[in-house]
Design an enzyme around this catalytic site. Sequence first.
Site, PDB file in Angstrom:
ATOM      1  N   ARG A  86       0.850  -1.189   0.000  1.00  0.00           N
ATOM      2  CA  ARG A  86       0.000   0.000   0.000  1.00  0.00           C
ATOM      3  C   ARG A  86       0.886   1.238   0.000  1.00  0.00           C
ATOM      4  NH1 ARG A  86      -2.129   4.281   3.871  1.00  0.00           N
ATOM      5  NH2 ARG A  86      -1.816   2.827   5.567  1.00  0.00           N
ATOM      6  N   HIS A 130      -2.486  10.849   1.467  1.00  0.00           N
ATOM      7  CA  HIS A 130      -1.800  10.611   2.741  1.00  0.00           C
ATOM      8  C   HIS A 130      -1.103  11.918   3.126  1.00  0.00           C
ATOM      9  CE1 HIS A 130      -0.015   7.268   5.412  1.00  0.00           C
ATOM     10  NE2 HIS A 130       0.413   8.413   5.943  1.00  0.00           N
ATOM     11  N   GLU A 175      -6.221   8.119   7.448  1.00  0.00           N
ATOM     12  CA  GLU A 175      -6.322   8.757   8.767  1.00  0.00           C
ATOM     13  C   GLU A 175      -6.855  10.187   8.699  1.00  0.00           C
ATOM     14  OE1 GLU A 175      -2.564   8.423  10.777  1.00  0.00           O
ATOM     15  OE2 GLU A 175      -2.659   6.241  10.839  1.00  0.00           O
ATOM     16  N   ASN A 298      -6.091   1.562  10.734  1.00  0.00           N
ATOM     17  CA  ASN A 298      -4.733   1.777  11.247  1.00  0.00           C
ATOM     18  C   ASN A 298      -4.827   1.797  12.765  1.00  0.00           C
ATOM     19  OD1 ASN A 298      -4.057   2.190   8.590  1.00  0.00           O
ATOM     20  ND2 ASN A 298      -3.497   4.335   8.812  1.00  0.00           N
ATOM     21  N   TYR A 300      -2.345   1.462  16.455  1.00  0.00           N
ATOM     22  CA  TYR A 300      -1.042   1.299  17.116  1.00  0.00           C
ATOM     23  C   TYR A 300      -1.187   1.084  18.627  1.00  0.00           C
ATOM     24  CZ  TYR A 300       1.043   2.978  12.763  1.00  0.00           C
ATOM     25  OH  TYR A 300       1.429   3.098  11.455  1.00  0.00           O
ATOM     26  N   GLU A 356      -2.250  -0.413   8.743  1.00  0.00           N
ATOM     27  CA  GLU A 356      -1.048   0.057   9.447  1.00  0.00           C
ATOM     28  C   GLU A 356      -1.049  -0.524  10.845  1.00  0.00           C
ATOM     29  OE1 GLU A 356      -0.084   4.234   9.735  1.00  0.00           O
ATOM     30  OE2 GLU A 356      -0.652   4.582   7.647  1.00  0.00           O
TER      31      GLU A 356
END
Length: 466
Positions: A86, A130, A175, A298, A300, A356
């Site tokens: 990606r 992005h 995002e 995404n 984290y 992500e």
Amino acid sequence: MAEDIRALENAAQPANPRFTWGVSTSSFQIEGAARLDGRGDSIWDAFCRQEGRIKNGDTGDVACDHYHRYSEDIGLMRDLGIDAYRFSISWPRVLPAGRGTANEAGLAFYDRLIDELLASGIEPWICLYHWDLPQALDELGGWQNRDIAGWFADYAALVARRYGGRVKRLATFNEPSVFTIFGYGFGWNAPGIADKAALHKAIHHVNLSHGRAVEVLRQSVRDASIGAIHNRQPCYPSGTGDEDRQAALHFADYWNDAFPYPQHFAFYPQALAEEIEPFQKPGDLALIAQPLDWFGLNHYSPHYIKADGNCLGATLGPPPADVPRTAIGWPIVPHAFRDTLLDINARFRLPIYVLENGTADDDKMDGSGNIEDAGRVAYLQGYTAAMREAISAGADVRGYFVWSLLDNFEWTAGYSQRFGLVHVDFATQRRSPKASARWYADLIKQSQKSSAAGGITSAARAGSDG
Ligand code: IFM
């Protein structure tokens, strides 16, 4: 390792017959060649020139020089054995003024990249945006100008015409909550605006642009498989008081729901609805809520939120002392990832692609040139195990992409935070795969082996969910 593999094998289920392993990157963070072949400035080029904005005064001028070294980078991807890659298109590289005349040299770069990926058996996934908005459009108001929905739709049409015969996996935005809240609400990221009305305009115009672009992509790309990429993460109160509790709830409405809710359900969360209303026109919400093929996630870590005097009354705070953290202080809470996947599955009822996940680590090269990034390996083990738990519990997760292939330009942190599976020496541009790259390659290999026996397969080149 063996346990990780067994865990992923056991997660296989008929409802989830194909699994895609990949890595993600973005144009501004890796390409460099900022003033070459007719590329226009983006808001991040301009932001980097403002004193004090980026750690050590770093810029994206050279970054990983991927513009010239893409072949070597595809070789690294082949070594990993990934199924999919990606990347994002740099809007100002293909349309230097953001609209109007296209830049043939810029378009030709992505032709070369896509062709070599396909020749390597790696499926290209394009993300249209992005964060590198053409500076020329920012000067016209950027995401605060409603006309941007038309400019973005025209840009999507250009990408569809040029690459749509070869690339079927298409994402509109990466995002949106980060680049609107940090860029227009808090002023931390480009274009550096901290203003409540600017934030609400930007949110609505990004949503409108998403809807317009999905329409265009659907009409012009046969067999397109379209989604958007959101970060969703639990927002816990940082402290124990009521103020932080309220702040966390309010922040979550913006961070988690300001984009997925209008895009999937045609309404804004209550906390935003009134603020957005002045910028809305009749029919907007129907236009925004186009059918999508998958949900891009995404993730984290969870957020720990504290009350603040900013435009949302909330900001990022510290986690409680007993929460483990990565080398750069991000909380490590794999069960929050599992819960997020299950929550998305229940709410949005679409195949999920994790586009992500990864971590920066305190990477050190030893005398023999090895980088034993044990922290990153442990993080990835924990998070892929949590994904397996979510799949076992019924979440329809179809793919997992590590952020990122290479150490790269980490926005306001410049080059000080390294997220790559592959180390980049920014002085020489030498690439050195880390221990985590070997770990990921093994995971993929084992998963591919087990696919014949009905485990998670990575055979998909074009998924069945599009
Ligand atoms: O580097 C960023 C990326 O651009 C967006 N998602 C989070 C990554 C790590 O901070």
